[in-house]
Design a protein around this motif. Sequence first.
Motif, PDB file in Angstrom:
ATOM      1  N   ASN C 184       0.848  -1.200   0.000  1.00 20.22           N
ATOM      2  CA  ASN C 184       0.000   0.000   0.000  1.00 20.22           C
ATOM      3  C   ASN C 184       0.877   1.241   0.000  1.00 20.22           C
ATOM      4  OD1 ASN C 184      -1.795  -2.137   1.827  1.00 20.22           O
ATOM      5  ND2 ASN C 184      -2.992  -0.891   0.406  1.00 20.22           N
ATOM      6  N   ARG C 227      -2.754   2.687   2.832  1.00 21.50           N
ATOM      7  CA  ARG C 227      -4.099   2.698   2.256  1.00 21.50           C
ATOM      8  C   ARG C 227      -4.676   4.114   2.290  1.00 21.50           C
ATOM      9  NH1 ARG C 227      -7.444   1.733  -1.240  1.00 21.50           N
ATOM     10  NH2 ARG C 227      -9.567   1.094  -0.766  1.00 21.50           N
ATOM     11  N   GLY C 261      -8.704  -3.847   0.860  1.00 20.09           N
ATOM     12  CA  GLY C 261      -7.852  -2.737   0.438  1.00 20.09           C
ATOM     13  C   GLY C 261      -6.400  -2.913   0.840  1.00 20.09           C
ATOM     14  N   LEU C 262      -6.114  -3.833   1.720  1.00 17.17           N
ATOM     15  CA  LEU C 262      -4.729  -3.974   2.201  1.00 17.17           C
ATOM     16  C   LEU C 262      -3.961  -4.967   1.334  1.00 17.17           C
ATOM     17  CD1 LEU C 262      -5.213  -3.921   6.074  1.00 17.17           C
ATOM     18  CD2 LEU C 262      -5.309  -2.064   4.416  1.00 17.17           C
TER      19      LEU C 262
END
Lengths: 278, 278, 278
Positions: C184, C227, C261-262
């Motif tokens: 990220n 993120r 999202g990670l």
Amino acid sequence: MENKTIELLGQIRTDAPLVHNITNFVVMNSSANILLALGASPVMAHSADEVGEMAAMAGALVLNIGTLDQCWLDAMICAGLAANEKGIPVVLDPVGAGATQFRTHAVEKIMSACRVSVVRGNVSEVLSLGSADVQTRGVESSLGLSDAVAADLKALAYSKRCIMAVSGKEDCITDGDRVFRVENGHHLMTRVTGTGCGLSAVTAAFCAVASERLLEATVAAFAFYGRCGELAAAAFDRPGSFYTAFLDCLYSAGEAEITRGLKITESAGVSPGAGGSG
Amino acid sequence: MENKTIELLGQIRTDAPLVHNITNFVVMNSSANILLALGASPVMAHSADEVGEMAAMAGALVLNIGTLDQCWLDAMICAGLAANEKGIPVVLDPVGAGATQFRTHAVEKIMSACRVSVVRGNVSEVLSLGSADVQTRGVESSLGLSDAVAADLKALAYSKRCIMAVSGKEDCITDGDRVFRVENGHHLMTRVTGTGCGLSAVTAAFCAVASERLLEATVAAFAFYGRCGELAAAAFDRPGSFYTAFLDCLYSAGEAEITRGLKITESAGVSPGAGGSG
Amino acid sequence: MENKTIELLGQIRTDAPLVHNITNFVVMNSSANILLALGASPVMAHSADEVGEMAAMAGALVLNIGTLDQCWLDAMICAGLAANEKGIPVVLDPVGAGATQFRTHAVEKIMSACRVSVVRGNVSEVLSLGSADVQTRGVESSLGLSDAVAADLKALAYSKRCIMAVSGKEDCITDGDRVFRVENGHHLMTRVTGTGCGLSAVTAAFCAVASERLLEATVAAFAFYGRCGELAAAAFDRPGSFYTAFLDCLYSAGEAEITRGLKITESAGVSPGAGGSG
């Protein structure tokens, strides 16, 4: 000068020159952000244990005397000498010179110990460097710079062998031979702290990539910086949002924004003494 | 108080009073920006070599003990004495008083060496100034200020001969005689660093233009500052964009935003001891 | 790790752990704002007169050697010892280690005087901690981290008994046993000062609520922070407005933004020596 400005800016963005700042506590964060947005690499270090080593790695050195104390003054001179030895440009920002004895004397000490390439300040700060050798004829920063003041600055630059770069409503940059005026900028820049100090840092970044042509580099830095202020002020008319936009413009402004956007003029015939009747 | 606030704000914007800050490293930049947005002229200087000279030029002095060390404490006392001699207001921000012995003792030293006009802090910081003479009855900042705490603050102000100005969910300002409550403000202000310290600086700016009426100036500063927080929070509900908008509001808020916007009440009948059954 | 990240973030927002920072002048304001936006409670204090007392109150301690001098170094060790005694995590940010002798030696002194839980830096800074015991094979931060470098970091973590957490285009976090990679982040984070130092502070906040599971906490901190950088960069593509949005995201990002999202992977089979042929 527009092509020169575009060229130097491109060089900064390509080379990311390391700019070593010994600067005041108020603007450390903003000067770093201004340099990063521009494309340069800031480093801040002030301990006598490392300033010599750090300055020797850098492409330019900024000495800024806001929030000064004796310990930091010693470190500035140490860093200045290392910069001189390495042959990199030194930009001095004499914050508050003329306001207290301590600051006025600090500037004298730095100037006599080290070779300074550019002094960047407001008109009263810069003129405070002149004592016996230059008779100041009053400060007119709110009115723009009179020919008399420009002549004083030119004489001061000549006697100190150093570029004098004054920012204000109208800027004046001179190496004692040539005199440039820059009219870019916006009054909102005075409502955000660190914009003057940030210009000193940006001047150092331009000088870092300019080889020996420091006068042109300084003029380019002033004009580009002021142009970014104009662009940001066109988008936002209050200081918080203006500052955010100003950083954005330093990052993104390029050829399109520079071309036909710089207000630089070279004054012909400003000579020491000419201002006497100004 | 709304007319008084409008008048003092106009005076700041006209006079641009110089506010000398000896403050902590965390908020130097933000305090300067808050003062500039408001219309005042900030200066930061902490060297014993110049603080006396600088304070004597200023319209008000802020002493803020965040990130304190012994050297800065000495400079604060030196500046405080110069301010006392000149007769300008001194605002003390006792950041973290009560949390460490060093800070608690620092506040005692400053208060016994200099005449402080206003102490601005949160409730636990301010109440930590009272020792034998004022018995604190606990901190209820999350609940608003109880009458008991207001009574303690009033007694403390009376015994220290100084305005005690506590900010929190509800603010309380007292000179030991009269007690004001201010309910302007927004919780997002607690999610940005330096908003408390910034209020101390803004209080100093209001005091700088208030002649002798420091109690009213402090109340006006608190209410206007909190009102700007409300306006900014109405536009943005997250801390980054909120802070940008807050600076914008400090710059642009005027009569229209102040009129019918301030939540100031004067408490009748809060006397030392009254809080015993509160 | 996504559930763990959501859990730790929730814990920070509930507990608002106190994070004591002895950090550099450039990032004091931004580190405080980053911690506040996240939901933690920052405190900055550096005087030898109070650092022990302050560290003992905190949930985690950050030692950051940017703008270091001898006096601050002594205070860091004093605070580190107090943190060790209390059993709270210590995060060391070796800013500029390897660049000057002073900083390299400072890190050695801190590491030998105190137990450090996590070292957070860029790859050259962190690898400068290894001397005789780890042979560095070059820095490839622009290319992501090679397996060889990851193996070096693992060996270094093992020999120093400390988590090594390197941020860059690709992050690498290892305790000498397990090795995690995090992808990220966004390149605009490198155009704003203090984002690296802010990650050290955020790592400390995650560690403060993680009980003994510091490796997972560090990985979670890196992934969540990166993120937020991605989310902010999706909204704004220039550094001034990006940074404002980044603070907003640290405040508001939650389960919805974290889930899927990670970009965390655990490397299997990276062992000291494995990198020799990498």
